[in-house]
Design a protein around this motif. Sequence first.
Motif, PDB file in Angstrom:
ATOM      1  N   LYS A  13       2.933  15.179  -1.830  1.00 59.63           N
ATOM      2  CA  LYS A  13       3.530  15.135  -0.356  1.00 59.63           C
ATOM      3  C   LYS A  13       2.609  15.839   0.455  1.00 59.63           C
ATOM      4  O   LYS A  13       1.889  16.612  -0.102  1.00 59.63           O
ATOM      5  CB  LYS A  13       5.044  15.735  -0.071  1.00 59.63           C
ATOM      6  CG  LYS A  13       6.071  14.820  -0.652  1.00 59.63           C
ATOM      7  CD  LYS A  13       7.542  15.508  -0.287  1.00 59.63           C
ATOM      8  CE  LYS A  13       8.563  14.859  -1.373  1.00 59.63           C
ATOM      9  NZ  LYS A  13       9.812  15.394  -0.768  1.00 59.63           N
ATOM     10  N   GLY A  14       2.526  15.676   1.811  1.00 64.47           N
ATOM     11  CA  GLY A  14       1.541  16.094   2.800  1.00 64.47           C
ATOM     12  C   GLY A  14       0.585  15.438   3.494  1.00 64.47           C
ATOM     13  O   GLY A  14       0.612  14.054   3.502  1.00 64.47           O
ATOM     14  N   VAL A  15      -0.183  15.764   4.228  1.00 64.10           N
ATOM     15  CA  VAL A  15      -1.429  15.265   5.059  1.00 64.10           C
ATOM     16  C   VAL A  15      -2.124  13.995   4.125  1.00 64.10           C
ATOM     17  O   VAL A  15      -2.299  13.125   4.477  1.00 64.10           O
ATOM     18  CB  VAL A  15      -2.169  16.033   5.759  1.00 64.10           C
ATOM     19  CG1 VAL A  15      -3.006  15.530   6.692  1.00 64.10           C
ATOM     20  CG2 VAL A  15      -1.295  16.941   6.637  1.00 64.10           C
ATOM     21  N   PHE A  16      -2.578  14.756   2.967  1.00 60.92           N
ATOM     22  CA  PHE A  16      -3.638  13.929   2.092  1.00 60.92           C
ATOM     23  C   PHE A  16      -2.839  12.810   1.623  1.00 60.92           C
ATOM     24  O   PHE A  16      -3.066  11.534   1.644  1.00 60.92           O
ATOM     25  CB  PHE A  16      -3.858  14.865   0.945  1.00 60.92           C
ATOM     26  CG  PHE A  16      -4.977  14.033   0.017  1.00 60.92           C
ATOM     27  CD1 PHE A  16      -6.151  13.766   0.326  1.00 60.92           C
ATOM     28  CD2 PHE A  16      -4.433  13.498  -1.188  1.00 60.92           C
ATOM     29  CE1 PHE A  16      -7.085  13.437  -0.424  1.00 60.92           C
ATOM     30  CE2 PHE A  16      -5.388  12.925  -1.908  1.00 60.92           C
ATOM     31  CZ  PHE A  16      -6.624  12.750  -1.565  1.00 60.92           C
ATOM     32  N   THR A  17      -1.305  12.931   1.198  1.00 62.68           N
ATOM     33  CA  THR A  17      -0.781  11.851   0.708  1.00 62.68           C
ATOM     34  C   THR A  17      -0.352  10.621   1.733  1.00 62.68           C
ATOM     35  O   THR A  17      -0.464   9.528   1.535  1.00 62.68           O
ATOM     36  CB  THR A  17       0.531  12.268  -0.018  1.00 62.68           C
ATOM     37  OG1 THR A  17       0.443  13.335  -1.046  1.00 62.68           O
ATOM     38  CG2 THR A  17       1.402  11.067  -0.697  1.00 62.68           C
ATOM     39  N   LYS A  18      -0.162  11.138   2.738  1.00 66.45           N
ATOM     40  CA  LYS A  18       0.368  10.202   3.922  1.00 66.45           C
ATOM     41  C   LYS A  18      -1.107   9.301   4.317  1.00 66.45           C
ATOM     42  O   LYS A  18      -0.811   8.200   4.523  1.00 66.45           O
ATOM     43  CB  LYS A  18       0.883  11.168   5.269  1.00 66.45           C
ATOM     44  CG  LYS A  18       1.993  11.597   5.042  1.00 66.45           C
ATOM     45  CD  LYS A  18       2.730  12.325   6.081  1.00 66.45           C
ATOM     46  CE  LYS A  18       2.683  11.437   7.518  1.00 66.45           C
ATOM     47  NZ  LYS A  18       3.081  12.307   8.428  1.00 66.45           N
ATOM     48  N   ASN A  19      -2.018  10.176   4.393  1.00 69.77           N
ATOM     49  CA  ASN A  19      -3.154   9.463   4.679  1.00 69.77           C
ATOM     50  C   ASN A  19      -3.822   8.364   3.764  1.00 69.77           C
ATOM     51  O   ASN A  19      -4.347   7.386   3.882  1.00 69.77           O
ATOM     52  CB  ASN A  19      -4.499  10.308   5.009  1.00 69.77           C
ATOM     53  CG  ASN A  19      -4.495  10.963   6.425  1.00 69.77           C
ATOM     54  OD1 ASN A  19      -5.048  10.301   7.213  1.00 69.77           O
ATOM     55  ND2 ASN A  19      -3.807  12.188   6.420  1.00 69.77           N
ATOM     56  N   ILE A  20      -3.603   8.764   2.499  1.00 70.11           N
ATOM     57  CA  ILE A  20      -3.745   7.850   1.282  1.00 70.11           C
ATOM     58  C   ILE A  20      -3.055   6.477   1.346  1.00 70.11           C
ATOM     59  O   ILE A  20      -3.516   5.564   1.292  1.00 70.11           O
ATOM     60  CB  ILE A  20      -3.977   8.506   0.058  1.00 70.11           C
ATOM     61  CG1 ILE A  20      -4.773   9.547  -0.340  1.00 70.11           C
ATOM     62  CG2 ILE A  20      -3.633   7.403  -1.077  1.00 70.11           C
ATOM     63  CD1 ILE A  20      -6.096   8.949  -0.463  1.00 70.11           C
ATOM     64  N   LEU A  21      -1.662   6.804   1.488  1.00 69.61           N
ATOM     65  CA  LEU A  21      -0.954   5.564   1.444  1.00 69.61           C
ATOM     66  C   LEU A  21      -1.199   4.621   2.886  1.00 69.61           C
ATOM     67  O   LEU A  21      -1.226   3.404   2.903  1.00 69.61           O
ATOM     68  CB  LEU A  21       0.634   6.056   1.564  1.00 69.61           C
ATOM     69  CG  LEU A  21       1.111   6.791   0.349  1.00 69.61           C
ATOM     70  CD1 LEU A  21       2.379   7.251   0.731  1.00 69.61           C
ATOM     71  CD2 LEU A  21       1.130   5.784  -0.748  1.00 69.61           C
ATOM     72  N   ALA A  22      -1.475   5.423   4.164  1.00 69.38           N
ATOM     73  CA  ALA A  22      -1.967   4.611   5.200  1.00 69.38           C
ATOM     74  C   ALA A  22      -3.275   3.757   4.869  1.00 69.38           C
ATOM     75  O   ALA A  22      -3.266   2.572   5.407  1.00 69.38           O
ATOM     76  CB  ALA A  22      -1.886   5.529   6.288  1.00 69.38           C
ATOM     77  N   ILE A  23      -4.164   4.506   4.519  1.00 68.71           N
ATOM     78  CA  ILE A  23      -5.527   3.657   4.197  1.00 68.71           C
ATOM     79  C   ILE A  23      -5.393   2.635   3.054  1.00 68.71           C
ATOM     80  O   ILE A  23      -6.077   1.491   3.373  1.00 68.71           O
ATOM     81  CB  ILE A  23      -6.604   4.707   3.670  1.00 68.71           C
ATOM     82  CG1 ILE A  23      -6.828   5.921   4.767  1.00 68.71           C
ATOM     83  CG2 ILE A  23      -7.930   4.152   3.424  1.00 68.71           C
ATOM     84  CD1 ILE A  23      -7.549   7.066   4.441  1.00 68.71           C
ATOM     85  N   VAL A  24      -4.646   2.847   2.110  1.00 69.45           N
ATOM     86  CA  VAL A  24      -4.368   1.680   1.160  1.00 69.45           C
ATOM     87  C   VAL A  24      -3.639   0.427   1.816  1.00 69.45           C
ATOM     88  O   VAL A  24      -4.315  -0.590   1.669  1.00 69.45           O
ATOM     89  CB  VAL A  24      -3.538   2.304  -0.082  1.00 69.45           C
ATOM     90  CG1 VAL A  24      -2.910   0.907  -0.763  1.00 69.45           C
ATOM     91  CG2 VAL A  24      -4.137   3.388  -0.772  1.00 69.45           C
ATOM     92  N   ALA A  25      -2.853   0.833   2.463  1.00 70.88           N
ATOM     93  CA  ALA A  25      -2.106  -0.336   3.375  1.00 70.88           C
ATOM     94  C   ALA A  25      -3.249  -1.035   4.177  1.00 70.88           C
ATOM     95  O   ALA A  25      -3.160  -2.280   4.382  1.00 70.88           O
ATOM     96  CB  ALA A  25      -0.884  -0.027   4.139  1.00 70.88           C
ATOM     97  N   MET A  26      -3.959  -0.241   4.912  1.00 75.73           N
ATOM     98  CA  MET A  26      -5.197  -0.780   5.980  1.00 75.73           C
ATOM     99  C   MET A  26      -5.941  -1.535   5.282  1.00 75.73           C
ATOM    100  O   MET A  26      -6.494  -2.867   5.656  1.00 75.73           O
ATOM    101  CB  MET A  26      -5.468   0.184   6.946  1.00 75.73           C
ATOM    102  CG  MET A  26      -4.435   0.971   7.950  1.00 75.73           C
ATOM    103  SD  MET A  26      -4.139  -0.237   9.106  1.00 75.73           S
ATOM    104  CE  MET A  26      -5.586  -0.777   9.822  1.00 75.73           C
ATOM    105  N   ASP A  27      -6.450  -0.924   4.123  1.00 80.30           N
ATOM    106  CA  ASP A  27      -7.481  -1.665   3.407  1.00 80.30           C
ATOM    107  C   ASP A  27      -7.244  -2.934   2.881  1.00 80.30           C
ATOM    108  O   ASP A  27      -7.929  -3.914   3.325  1.00 80.30           O
ATOM    109  CB  ASP A  27      -7.982  -0.711   2.342  1.00 80.30           C
ATOM    110  CG  ASP A  27      -8.861   0.323   2.671  1.00 80.30           C
ATOM    111  OD1 ASP A  27      -9.152   0.520   3.987  1.00 80.30           O
ATOM    112  OD2 ASP A  27      -9.578   1.310   1.966  1.00 80.30           O
ATOM    113  N   ASN A  28      -5.995  -2.848   2.495  1.00 85.61           N
ATOM    114  CA  ASN A  28      -5.490  -4.183   1.653  1.00 85.61           C
ATOM    115  C   ASN A  28      -5.152  -5.337   2.649  1.00 85.61           C
ATOM    116  O   ASN A  28      -5.556  -6.596   2.606  1.00 85.61           O
ATOM    117  CB  ASN A  28      -4.476  -4.159   0.969  1.00 85.61           C
ATOM    118  CG  ASN A  28      -4.672  -3.381  -0.358  1.00 85.61           C
ATOM    119  OD1 ASN A  28      -5.805  -3.536  -1.000  1.00 85.61           O
ATOM    120  ND2 ASN A  28      -3.911  -2.488  -0.875  1.00 85.61           N
TER     121      ASN A  28
END
Length: 266
Positions: A54-69
């Motif tokens: 959990k945390g800032v890194f995790t939230k950003n990773i999930l958001a970037i994965v969604a945006m990239d795809n």
Amino acid sequence: LLVSLGDILITFVLVTGITYFLGLTLNLAIILGILAMTVSPSGVYAIIKEYGAKGVFTKNILAIVAMDNLICIILFGLATAVLVGIETASISGMDLVIVLSKEIGFAILIGIFTGLILSFVTRKKQNNNKFLVFLLGIILLNTGLAVELQLSALLINIVSGAVVTNAINRKFILASTLERVELPIFVIFLTLAGAKLDIHVLSSVGLIGGAYIVARLLGKILGTYIGSGFTTLPRNIRNNLGIALTPQAGVAIGLSIIAEQKLASS
């Protein structure tokens, strides 16, 4: 968004440029560049879930994965429509605009409509088993409409999921429900994908395949680092975003199968 744009732009340029330089046709180099943008949602999510991150890194990773795809799927639809039109010389000018509007716009509209229906039912969720059947029914409906109308099933379903996520506060119901059936689906999907693997072609694509892996890795690391430089993210997060986006599986395999069907002559 800034990190994702930096990621996909640098990755696309590096993969397309290097594979084209090594002798791949421009059409296939462009498709590989687009496929390189994708990140495996299941791979990233499984690791995050396993470690309870959990945390800032995790939230950003999930958001970037969604945006990239999401961006990749849209660009893939545009690119394949244009490349097929150029190869066959069957469409041009306004016809191409109409085809692109249908490929992307109609898919988004269907995704929004089924996502709203799913959001309404999710608010009134009562029985887990009945909801699982309804959820799978919506996914199959989206996929069936995509096949009949020659649209992107991936785009329609990702839009449906995005609508539910932003329309209601019980968005984790979808993930928890699908987790009950995701393992056999992954096994079947990857088994069918593996059945298309011909070992004899490894010798002919070995150099390009290796270049693809290296170029994609460099693109993810450099792209996210450059893109995150325009944000307020701390340096320790900026340094590790790229390497966390290297998993690639389901989305890329699905799109590559579609590309094989649409660009068979290449």
